[in-house]
Design an enzyme around this catalytic site. Structure first.
Site, PDB file in Angstrom:
ATOM      1  N   LYS A 283     -49.741  17.819  13.057  1.00  0.00           N
ATOM      2  CA  LYS A 283     -50.247  17.318  11.779  1.00  0.00           C
ATOM      3  C   LYS A 283     -51.595  16.642  12.032  1.00  0.00           C
ATOM      4  O   LYS A 283     -51.689  15.728  12.851  1.00  0.00           O
ATOM      5  CB  LYS A 283     -49.265  16.316  11.171  1.00  0.00           C
ATOM      6  CG  LYS A 283     -47.936  16.919  10.718  1.00  0.00           C
ATOM      7  CD  LYS A 283     -47.045  15.846  10.107  1.00  0.00           C
ATOM      8  CE  LYS A 283     -45.678  16.379   9.751  1.00  0.00           C
ATOM      9  NZ  LYS A 283     -45.721  17.353   8.637  1.00  0.00           N
ATOM     10  N   ARG A 358     -34.982  21.707   9.524  1.00  0.00           N
ATOM     11  CA  ARG A 358     -33.868  22.654   9.385  1.00  0.00           C
ATOM     12  C   ARG A 358     -33.221  22.945  10.739  1.00  0.00           C
ATOM     13  O   ARG A 358     -32.016  23.154  10.829  1.00  0.00           O
ATOM     14  CB  ARG A 358     -34.366  23.930   8.705  1.00  0.00           C
ATOM     15  CG  ARG A 358     -35.344  24.751   9.513  1.00  0.00           C
ATOM     16  CD  ARG A 358     -36.143  25.746   8.683  1.00  0.00           C
ATOM     17  NE  ARG A 358     -37.117  25.066   7.831  1.00  0.00           N
ATOM     18  CZ  ARG A 358     -37.986  25.701   7.060  1.00  0.00           C
ATOM     19  NH1 ARG A 358     -37.997  27.029   7.021  1.00  0.00           N
ATOM     20  NH2 ARG A 358     -38.841  25.034   6.312  1.00  0.00           N
TER      21      ARG A 358
END
Length: 522
Positions: A283, A358
């Site tokens: 990021k 996930r």
């Protein structure tokens, strides 16, 4: 930790506005309540003062005001009138009471009040207004964990609750406010604290302390070889962080078995990424800021079980998994192009290390599915701050996605109604065939692909497809409506529904989950 140590302040059941134990009265209501003052015994004495003030300030019920009143009516001489504004339009909801109470207590704090008495005037359209207002009032009273640990002080000495109704109403309000406030504290402590204070091992320590001597059994998996063997995708996400002992992964299991024969069993799996750097798909440009809250799904699981711990619901069993990892970047980090075999045996092709949530939940969800096959009326949940796509789609509202059996039970619709009633609306998203097709592997090496190389906000149906992935990768999809053993499964993408970092969060969808799953059994 004791219940009192987890409350933002001491909660006191009051019986009169004339009680000298309180140094201000905070009155929450709407313009519609003006005509009711004389008929409500608990507040009739302050009706003249409010009516006189309205002659000076006709918009008082659209704002928050400090009003001087006769000490013979209110011993402190202080009345804080906090209006909800208009609550009669189709789109107005009970959260106006939450906001008004929050503003009222904020004014009380700025005025130096230490023991306010909260009164919420009833509204037949919003039967839970008193509870919702109380939870709003406690929001500015919360003191962050690190501040409490260093200074050991609270902002208020006590908060009085004067319920409009009988003693049973008052007792229930006090009980629910205490349960929710304690659950909020656990949720905020875990969810808001920084990545070092709430690194995975320290989350485990905190949870063990929060549930010590209570009704919840806590088990912590801290052996990294066990995590690698039994939860390989969770281990992959934490691979870079494992080089630092203080950052090693933890899987926290919480279990509650209520009194009486079990009628419902809930399995709740929460994403607990203590800081999301994005991993090798780093990021950049400031987008890492606030990613300490990427563990808020697990924080909601912890808060959910604290509410259960306090309320002691009957005829249910609940199992929670807090999947605590740190998505670091380093020489041992997992990368794209890896193919990792999951607990279910499905081979997963990694496309993007910033879609780690996930993966973190997948193997514990598979374990929960295995347990659910032998449980009474099971319902599986995943709860996660999973995608930016959900935020763009729904703003500050969580999204729920049911599989076939859960949809057939009508659960999403029911819990959506519950959320509206308790001031925490939740949106419903549906899954379609293309969501499942999207995650089929593009090569022979793998069964499924984790995602794609784009962020969710640049992906069609970016918050729906992860729910399909979790079903297929855990093999829950093999337990659909027409199978021999259907299993209900609901995925909740929280997005940014708990608020903006670094402001104090409002645990979401914690209120709705407790109201929908726990309160019917209390």
């Amino acid at each position: 930790m004791s219940l009192q140590s987890l409350l933002s302040t001491k909660i006191v059941r009051a019986t009169s506005i004339a009680d000298a134990a309180f140094d201000a009265v905070v009155l929450v209501g709407s313009q519609d309540n003006v005509q009711q003052f004389g008929a409500i015994q608990q507040v009739s004495a302050i009706a003249p003062a409010v009516n006189n003030f309205l002659k000076l300030h006709s918009g008082a019920f659209n704002s928050t005001s400090l009003v001087q009143v006769d000490s013979s009516v209110v011993p402190s001489g202080r009345l804080i009138l906090s209006g909800t504004g208009n609550v009669s339009r189709d789109y107005d909801d009970v959260r106006r009471y939450q906001a008004a109470a929050r503003k009222g207590i904020s004014m009380a704090l700025s005025a130096g009040v230490k023991s306010p008495l909260l009164i919420t005037l009833p509204n037949s359209r919003f039967p839970n207004a008193e509870l919702v207002a109380a939870l709003g009032a406690l929001t500015p009273v919360y003191t962050p964990l690190n501040v409490r640990e260093e200074e050991n002080k609270q902002k208020l000495n006590q908060l009085g609750l004067l319920a409009i109704g009988n003693s049973d109403t008052s007792a229930r309000l006090e009980k629910l406010v205490e349960a929710y406030d304690a659950s909020f504290t656990v949720c905020r402590d875990v969810g808001e604290a920084g990545p070092e204070r709430m690194a995975p091992p320290r989350v485990a320590e905190y949870i063990q302390g929060a549930f010590a001597n209570g009704n919840i059994k806590v088990t912590v998996v801290d052996d990294q070889s066990v995590i690698l063997k039994d939860f390989p995708l969770m281990a992959a996400v934490n691979r870079a962080a494992n080089c630092v002992k203080e950052h090693q992964a933890r899987l926290i299991r919480l279990e509650y078995v209520g009194e009486g024969e079990t009628q419902d069993t809930f399995f709740v799996v929460g994403k607990g990424v203590t800081i999301d750097t994005g991993g090798c798909d780093l990021k950049t440009g400031g987008h890492m800021f606030g990613m300490c809250r990427d563990k808020y799904g697990s924080a909601v699981v912890g808060g959910f079980f604290k509410a259960i711990d306090v309320l002691k619901p009957k005829n249910i069993k609940a199992v929670g998994y807090m999947c605590m990892v740190r998505n670091s970047i380093g020489s041992h980090a997992y990368t794209c192009d890896e193919v990792i075999t999951s607990r279910s045996g499905k081979r997963i092709h990694i496309y993007n290390t910033d879609a780690e949530g996930r993966l973190t939940m997948l193997d514990p969800l598979t374990l929960a599915k295995e347990e659910a096959l032998n449980a009474k009326n099971p319902h599986l949940f995943t709860v996660a701050t999973l995608t930016g796509h959900e935020v763009l789609s729904y703003g500050y509202y969580a999204a729920i996605m049911d599989n076939g059996p859960a949809k057939a039970s009508g659960w999403a619709r029911r819990v959506q109604n519950v959320g509206d009633e308790f001031g925490q609306p939740i949106e419903i998203s549906r899954l379609h065939p293309e969501d499942f097709a999207f995650h089929m592997a593009e090569c022979e090496q793998a069964d499924l692909r984790q995602g794609n190389t784009k962020p969710s906000v640049a992906t069609l149906r970016g918050h729906q497809t992860p729910a399909a992935f979790l079903q297929m990768a855990s093999r829950i999809d093999e337990h659909g409506t027409n199978s021999s053993h259907p299993l209900k499964y609901s995925h909740i993408d929280m997005g940014g529904c708990s608020g903006d970092h670094p402001s104090v969060s409002f645990p979401n969808p914690l209120v709705t989950l407790v109201a929908g799953l726990v309160l019917p059994h209390v």
